[in-house]
Design an enzyme around this catalytic site. Structure first.
Site, PDB file in Angstrom:
ATOM      1  CB  CYS A   1      -0.651  -0.001   1.526  1.00 24.52           C
ATOM      2  SG  CYS A   1      -0.296  -0.216   2.961  1.00 24.52           S
TER       3      CYS A   1
ATOM      4  CG  ASN B   1       4.914  -1.385   5.387  1.00 23.43           C
ATOM      5  OD1 ASN B   1       5.246  -2.133   5.474  1.00 23.43           O
ATOM      6  ND2 ASN B   1       3.737  -2.330   4.866  1.00 23.43           N
TER       7      ASN B   1
ATOM      8  CB  CYS C   1      -3.987   1.397   7.300  1.00 21.54           C
ATOM      9  SG  CYS C   1      -3.820   3.057   8.034  1.00 21.54           S
ATOM     10  NE  ARG C   2      -4.953   1.704   1.884  1.00 23.84           N
ATOM     11  CZ  ARG C   2      -4.026   2.829   1.236  1.00 23.84           C
ATOM     12  NH1 ARG C   2      -5.709   2.515   0.103  1.00 23.84           N
ATOM     13  NH2 ARG C   2      -3.137   2.978   0.961  1.00 23.84           N
ATOM     14  CB  SER C   3       0.488  -3.742   2.550  1.00 22.48           C
ATOM     15  OG  SER C   3       1.069  -2.535   3.677  1.00 22.48           O
TER      16      SER C   3
ATOM     17  CG  ASP D   1      -5.847   5.838   2.810  1.00 24.12           C
ATOM     18  OD1 ASP D   1      -4.950   5.653   4.047  1.00 24.12           O
ATOM     19  OD2 ASP D   1      -4.768   7.106   2.270  1.00 24.12           O
TER      20      ASP D   1
HETATM   21  P1  4NP Z   1      -1.255   2.688   4.745  1.00 23.46           P
HETATM   22  O1  4NP Z   1      -2.133   3.973   4.617  1.00 23.46           O
HETATM   23  O2  4NP Z   1      -1.085   3.153   2.720  1.00 23.46           O
HETATM   24  O3  4NP Z   1      -3.388   2.036   4.065  1.00 23.46           O
HETATM   25  O4  4NP Z   1      -0.575   2.674   4.758  1.00 23.46           O
HETATM   26  C1  4NP Z   1      -1.472   5.593   5.201  1.00 23.46           C
HETATM   27  C2  4NP Z   1      -0.894   5.640   5.735  1.00 23.46           C
HETATM   28  C3  4NP Z   1      -0.554   6.545   5.421  1.00 23.46           C
HETATM   29  C4  4NP Z   1      -0.384   7.803   5.372  1.00 23.46           C
HETATM   30  C5  4NP Z   1      -1.441   7.414   3.985  1.00 23.46           C
HETATM   31  C6  4NP Z   1      -2.177   6.299   4.321  1.00 23.46           C
HETATM   32  N1  4NP Z   1      -0.108   8.873   5.351  1.00 23.46           N
HETATM   33  O5  4NP Z   1      -0.497  10.220   4.278  1.00 23.46           O
HETATM   34  O6  4NP Z   1       0.383   9.474   5.905  1.00 23.46           O
END
Ligand code: 4NP
Length: 160
Positions: A9, A12, A14-16, A127
């Site tokens: 994602c 790294n 939340c989603r992945s 997200d």
């Molecule tokens: P992820 O979520 O891609 O699912 O890990 C996010 C984590 C942090 C951010 C965006 C999405 N950020 O903008 O800091």
């Protein structure tokens, strides 16, 4: 030979890590730990070294799923380390496509929800980072459905 799978994602955190934890949980339940190498990474470096987001960890824990690991950035060399590189959304997919050093690497790419037969094609796992707790539950729901489909197809394709 293990089947090597990496979920990717943006951050790294939340989603992945959720997809990784869900897939590992399913693999363990099936008694197939020995047959898989499972990892996750992000296309961006902002959160490198951080543990999964506590909101993701808490939501997963309520379903008996453990999230682990520290965030890292996906690098081009990872295309040699994994047989399947699985993007959580379309932007991650496009970034990975650009990073892929050759056609064989591009052929290892897919979108997570394309492994869920009930999902529309090319659909994102949204997200959840800036939203409320419902978003984290939705990520888990989508990851569970897609990871079940992914495991079934990998078992069939690799005879495990
Ligand atoms: P992820 O979520 O891609 O699912 O890990 C996010 C984590 C942090 C951010 C965006 C999405 N950020 O903008 O800091």
């Amino acid at each position: 030979m293990s089947v090597r799978v990496c979920f990717v994602c943006l951050g790294n955190i939340c989603r992945s890590p959720t997809a990784e934890g869900v897939f590992r949980h399913l693999v363990r339940e099936a008694g197939l730990d020995h047959a898989f190498v499972i990892d996750s990474a992000g296309t961006a470096a902002h959160h490198v070294g951080e543990a999964p987001d506590p909101r993701s960890t808490a939501a997963a824990k309520r379903r008996g799923i453990v999230l682990e690991g520290a965030a890292r950035k996906f690098v081009a060399a990872d295309f040699e380390r994994f047989d399947y590189v699985i993007a959580l959304d379309g932007r991650n997919f496009d970034d990975l496509r650009r990073l892929a050093p050759h056609d064989e690497a591009r052929a290892r790419l897919s979108m997570l929800r394309d492994h869920d037969p009930s999902s529309p094609r090319r659909a994102d796992v949204p997200d959840p980072y800036y939203g409320g707790s419902r978003g984290f539950e939705e990520v888990l729901d989508l990851c569970e459905r897609a990871c079940e489909g992914l495991l079934a197809s990998l078992r069939e394709r690799h005879g495990v």
